[in-house]
Structures are given as C-alpha cells and as structure tokens.
Design an enzyme around this catalytic site. Structure first.
Site, mmCIF file in Angstrom:
data_model
loop_
_atom_site.group_PDB
_atom_site.id
_atom_site.type_symbol
_atom_site.label_atom_id
_atom_site.label_comp_id
_atom_site.label_asym_id
_atom_site.label_seq_id
_atom_site.Cartn_x
_atom_site.Cartn_y
_atom_site.Cartn_z
ATOM 1 N N GLN A 37 -2.717 -1.480 0.012
ATOM 2 C CA GLN A 37 -1.296 -0.857 -0.234
ATOM 3 C C GLN A 37 -0.202 -1.825 0.469
ATOM 4 O OE1 GLN A 37 -2.219 3.750 0.583
ATOM 5 N NE2 GLN A 37 -2.868 2.382 2.261
ATOM 6 N N TYR A 67 4.668 18.501 8.622
ATOM 7 C CA TYR A 67 3.718 18.237 7.714
ATOM 8 C C TYR A 67 2.413 18.161 8.192
ATOM 9 C CZ TYR A 67 0.603 15.458 4.448
ATOM 10 O OH TYR A 67 -0.298 15.038 3.682
ATOM 11 N N ASP A 92 -3.232 7.599 9.872
ATOM 12 C CA ASP A 92 -1.948 7.288 11.058
ATOM 13 C C ASP A 92 -2.443 8.576 12.265
ATOM 14 O OD1 ASP A 92 -1.478 10.045 9.816
ATOM 15 O OD2 ASP A 92 0.739 9.477 9.283
ATOM 16 N N ASP A 144 -14.747 4.298 1.652
ATOM 17 C CA ASP A 144 -14.161 5.345 0.623
ATOM 18 C C ASP A 144 -14.574 6.665 1.061
ATOM 19 O OD1 ASP A 144 -15.126 6.832 -1.987
ATOM 20 O OD2 ASP A 144 -13.675 5.420 -2.394
ATOM 21 N N GLY A 145 -13.955 7.666 1.134
ATOM 22 C CA GLY A 145 -13.841 9.183 1.654
ATOM 23 C C GLY A 145 -15.054 9.963 0.539
ATOM 24 N N ASP A 162 -5.585 14.329 3.403
ATOM 25 C CA ASP A 162 -4.280 13.950 3.848
ATOM 26 C C ASP A 162 -3.919 12.508 3.129
ATOM 27 O OD1 ASP A 162 -1.649 13.148 4.738
ATOM 28 O OD2 ASP A 162 -2.480 12.489 6.953
ATOM 29 N N SER A 163 -3.557 12.682 1.832
ATOM 30 C CA SER A 163 -3.499 11.212 0.859
ATOM 31 C C SER A 163 -2.062 11.118 0.502
ATOM 32 C CB SER A 163 -4.157 11.639 -0.334
ATOM 33 O OG SER A 163 -3.630 12.478 -1.158
ATOM 34 N N ASP A 165 0.710 9.791 -2.699
ATOM 35 C CA ASP A 165 0.753 10.339 -3.949
ATOM 36 C C ASP A 165 -0.335 9.635 -4.841
ATOM 37 O OD1 ASP A 165 3.042 12.124 -3.349
ATOM 38 O OD2 ASP A 165 4.326 10.358 -3.487
ATOM 39 N N TYR A 231 10.920 14.007 2.738
ATOM 40 C CA TYR A 231 10.090 13.953 1.372
ATOM 41 C C TYR A 231 11.018 14.405 0.148
ATOM 42 C CZ TYR A 231 5.655 13.440 3.718
ATOM 43 O OH TYR A 231 4.715 13.053 4.603
#
Length: 288
Positions: A37, A67, A92, A144-145, A162-163, A165, A231
């Site tokens: 990212q 959120y 985070d 990787d989850g 909690d991703s 988009d 958002y």
C-alpha cells in the site's frame, strides 16, 4: 488519487466520482510505500493527525473514535460472554484499543498483512497503539488473515474485519471464500462485524456482502450506520453476521468505567444505528 496543493490535501477517487474532499494541512509527516500500500500521514488543521492509505483517508485524530468504538462495541455488547476476539486488518490498533476495554476478554489476536501500517501508527498515533501494546491479552501478527484463520476452526467468539475499501490487499476479504473461513473460525453463538462500506456510495457492495454472509450460513445479517465526517458522504457502516440472534439491542450492560471511556458509543447509539432510511431498508431487507 490525492493531491497536495497550496497547503490543502484533496481526496479524489474513482470510487466516488464527481465528489472530492479537501483538508487544509499544517504539514506532511510521512509518505511511505510498503509491499502492499501507499501510506501518507499528515497533520490537518481541523482534523489533527491523519492517515491516508492508497489515496483514501483511514483515520483522523478528530473522529477515529466513532469508527473504532462502533466496530468493536456493537458486536461485543451483543454477545453475552465473549472471551476470544480476532481482528483482521486494523493494524493501527484502534479497534484493539476498544476491544480491550472489556474485562471479560481473555485473548485478542490481530492479524494484518502490512506491518508498515503498524510501524507508522506506533510512531505517529500513540493514542491508538499505547493501550494494546501494554496489554498481555493482545497479540499482533503480520500475515494473510484468511490463511491464519484456516488453523483456527471453532475458536473465536467475535471476528472483526477492519479493512480498507475493496482495493489492493483488501480485495481478498470481500469474497465468499473469506467469509467461509470466518464462519468456520467462530464458536457456536459467534458474531462477525465487517467494515460495511456506505450505502450512499457503495450500495451494490453492501448488498453483495449481505448475500455472501447469508450464503455461508449466518442466520442473521444486519447493518449498523456510523456517522464519521472524514469518510466520503459522512458515514460508513458495519455489516454484522450473527449466530446469536439479532444484534440490534445490547445483551450486556456497560460498567461505569466502560461508559466513561466512550466518546461515541452508548446503548442509545447502539440501538439507533440500526435504523435505516427507507430506500436502503427496502433493498437490504429484500431477497434481491
């Protein structure tokens, strides 16, 4: 895409064509590209410390609590006795901070694919990371989850996705294969909460997530709205799949300590968040 120009940060995306949001900034703090990212951090005059990932704002000091509180507490207070929680994404640590407010929780596993998000959060967003890093119940891993869950069958009471988009590394957690693994990883009576996008912008994505959750076996699928000004269009939602009945009313009362720690969540906000505008209610509750 985003633009820094004449002291302003403008968020522009093909995901919400014809609309842009701008923030006056004091200074750009960091800009790093991980394996997955593009991450930018800047200080906004109105919103404080701000993190943007792949051109979309993810968290600001001004309103992150809205959120993070709702993503955690809607499902936690809807479960009578949660013990084990898995957070997919959320590097985070904002959701983890909220989950750890619950003394009944014995274990919080946090699986994020990108360690760079956590590295930068520790440095620039200590209000998110300090509490989890000091709590022995909390464990973070970078992988990787979906693969991680394959070894955790019938293990968690709550799973929170909690991703970002559905672009980049998050694409893989908006499909049926992912939710089949989630369903298997839950204990009887388990509940999942996922970042559910905005019905103003992403109605087709919301309805697709609803359909996927039903297809993999969740008997109850519901949507809770979160008001968050930074958002796009001022709101987002969490979409909930439950094996424990409706989550529209909390099953546990907050302690005074928990209630005093909240800035957004309350029993009243919990219940009100499930009230939908008619245009969305008709679509979400239909069989389409």
């Amino acid at each position: 895409m985003n633009v820094f120009k004449k002291g302003w940060y403008t968020e522009i995306s093909d995901d919400w064509p014809g609309v842009a949001q701008s923030y006056e900034i004091e200074k750009e703090i960091a800009h790093e590209k991980s394996k997955f990212q593009d991450i930018q951090i800047f200080k906004s005059k109105r919103c404080g410390m701000t993190m943007s990932i792949d051109g979309a704002i993810q968290s600001t000091e001004m309103d992150e609590f809205a959120y993070h509180e709702m993503m955690a507490h809607i499902v936690l207070y809807s479960h009578p006795n949660p013990k084990r929680v898995l957070i997919i994404g959320g590097g985070d640590m904002g959701v983890a901070r909220e989950v750890l407010k619950h003394k009944c929780i014995e274990l919080v596993d946090n699986c994020d694919i990108d360690d760079k998000v956590t590295e930068l959060s520790k440095k620039h967003f200590p209000h998110l990371t300090d509490i989890p890093l000091k709590d022995p119940r909390y464990h973070i891993m970078f992988q990787d989850g979906a693969k991680f869950m394959e070894s955790k069958v019938n293990y968690y009471d709550i799973i929170i996705t909690d991703s970002t988009d559905p672009t980049g590394p998050a694409v893989s957690i908006f499909n049926k294969s992912y939710y089949e693994k989630v369903f298997k990883a839950l204990r009887p009576g388990g509940i999942i909460c996922s970042q559910g996008e905005s019905y103003w912008l992403d109605l087709d994505i919301v309805l697709n997530l609803r359909n996927i959750m039903k297809e993999v076996g969740f008997p109850v699928v519901e949507y809770s709205t979160i008001q968050i000004p930074t958002y796009p269009f001022g709101s987002i939602g969490c979409i909930i799949g439950s094996n424990a009945g409706s989550c529209k009313k909390p099953r546990r009362a907050m302690t005074k300590e928990e209630a005093d720690s909240m800035k957004y969540y309350s029993k009243e906000m919990h219940e009100a968040s499930f009230v939908m505008p008619q245009f969305f209610k008709k679509r979400f509750e239909s069989e389409e």
